[in-house]
Design an enzyme around this catalytic site. Sequence first.
Site, PDB file in Angstrom:
ATOM      1  N   THR A  71      -5.460   6.231  -3.280  1.00 16.78           N
ATOM      2  CA  THR A  71      -6.274   5.852  -4.262  1.00 16.78           C
ATOM      3  C   THR A  71      -6.276   6.876  -5.363  1.00 16.78           C
ATOM      4  OG1 THR A  71      -7.723   4.980  -2.686  1.00 16.78           O
ATOM      5  CG2 THR A  71      -8.701   5.237  -4.896  1.00 16.78           C
ATOM      6  N   ARG A  76       0.929   5.219  -8.123  1.00 18.32           N
ATOM      7  CA  ARG A  76      -0.164   5.911  -8.407  1.00 18.32           C
ATOM      8  C   ARG A  76       0.191   7.272  -8.888  1.00 18.32           C
ATOM      9  NH1 ARG A  76      -4.463   3.353  -4.388  1.00 18.32           N
ATOM     10  NH2 ARG A  76      -5.401   1.758  -5.963  1.00 18.32           N
ATOM     11  N   ARG A  98       0.891  -1.206   0.011  1.00 17.14           N
ATOM     12  CA  ARG A  98      -0.075   0.110   0.266  1.00 17.14           C
ATOM     13  C   ARG A  98       0.798   1.230  -0.051  1.00 17.14           C
ATOM     14  NH1 ARG A  98      -5.468  -0.424  -0.684  1.00 17.14           N
ATOM     15  NH2 ARG A  98      -5.822   1.137   0.960  1.00 17.14           N
ATOM     16  N   ASN A 141      -6.379   4.019 -11.761  1.00 15.07           N
ATOM     17  CA  ASN A 141      -5.301   4.408 -10.885  1.00 15.07           C
ATOM     18  C   ASN A 141      -4.147   3.242 -10.890  1.00 15.07           C
ATOM     19  OD1 ASN A 141      -6.617   2.477  -9.343  1.00 15.07           O
ATOM     20  ND2 ASN A 141      -7.207   3.693  -7.677  1.00 15.07           N
ATOM     21  N   HIS A 166      -3.931  -2.101  -8.063  1.00 14.72           N
ATOM     22  CA  HIS A 166      -4.745  -2.020  -6.483  1.00 14.72           C
ATOM     23  C   HIS A 166      -3.781  -3.099  -5.539  1.00 14.72           C
ATOM     24  CE1 HIS A 166      -7.875  -3.835  -3.929  1.00 14.72           C
ATOM     25  NE2 HIS A 166      -7.285  -4.858  -4.144  1.00 14.72           N
TER      26      HIS A 166
END
Length: 391
Positions: A335, A346, A329, A356, A359
Amino acid sequence: MALELAYVLVTPYSLSKSRTGGILARLLTRSGCDLVATRMFAPGAELIREYSEQIVTASDPQDRSTQETLRDYVRRQFAPDTRTGRRRRVLMLLFQGEDAVRRVRSVVGNLAPRFVSGDTIRGTFGDYVTNADGDVTYFEPAVLAAPTAEEAQTKLRLWARYSNSDGGIISDSIAYPPDTTPQRTLVLVKPDNFRAAAGRPGSVLDFFSRTGLYLTGTRLIHLSTAQALQFYGPVRDALRTRLNTFVGAECRKILTSHPEFAFNLPPTVESQLGQLLGPLYGEHRFENLVRFMSGRSERECPVAELDQPGTEPCLAVVYEGPDAVAKCRDVLGPTDPGQAPRGTIRREFGSSILVNAAHASDSVEAARREIAIVRPEEDDLVRVLSSVWGA
Ligand code: CMP
């Protein structure tokens, strides 16, 4: 010319050095072939015995002693560790295209002692060092690929025979220090990367090398509409309920910018507009998300076709290691790419909050749920081979 299938095997050493992204980017940009399947193997002794027997051949352009060095390397480095019995990770990348075997092999390059150059994958990521007497002191081929279409077929058929028993999501191939509890997480390299510059999926993977995690499973998947609905089910409610304030404010902006509606809009009316239209707007965004990931939203997809593979390619990757969820992450970024700090995936590759780039699961439980939907352990190799060559 007929479409050919060509494989590349990424060595355990290249995998442990996180060179996979760079290798994949080169193959995608330089071979002109399409990536059609990926599969992780933890080859057992039998597969490696059979495979190594096929390595020295007359059709290989490399000299015999190089081929023998390669064969011995495979026996040592691909087979389970003789001391611990631990299996090693080998990644198979499968490409399809006209003249694919020759093209892929020319990107891979040939091994030659003392020849140092960075123009091929082996040149950049491999090593072949000899001493003054010509003895090999260090050898690392980086990847393996067949020299001819016939050899590619034979070897692919061999690996396909072991694909079920030796392939999938690999467990127990990493020796962790005793006090570590590894996690598993799922990354999706989203469809936008397959539309953009050819090498993008490899470049995105390369960003994950910063995590130091271990790639233990991978699958090139075309999510069905049903899978996309299930995968993003938890996001649906959030989109339907959390966008009211934003929608109310947008409504005010749109209305007041129109000369006919440039009258005073009390805050209560803005809030009512948000409550009225927010859920519809959220649902519209959810539809866009499902369409982006699978090709069709639920409304566009006949019920009988909900479970059919969609049109959008997506590279699913299972990463393993300590704090895998947080590490992925972190390198991914928030996001919305507009909010993402420099150095994140991103920020580098995302275009909008919807498109984006990638995931990553937000918890171990989410990873488990998402892995169960995407099924990175599924054996696409056998399916692709039989669809191209027949049963
Ligand atoms: P991802 O990390 O895959 O998980 C949920 C996805 O929903 C997210 O990336 C975005 O693609 C999408 N998403 C989240 N919030 C919004 C939003 N406000 N508008 C559109 N899409 C969104």
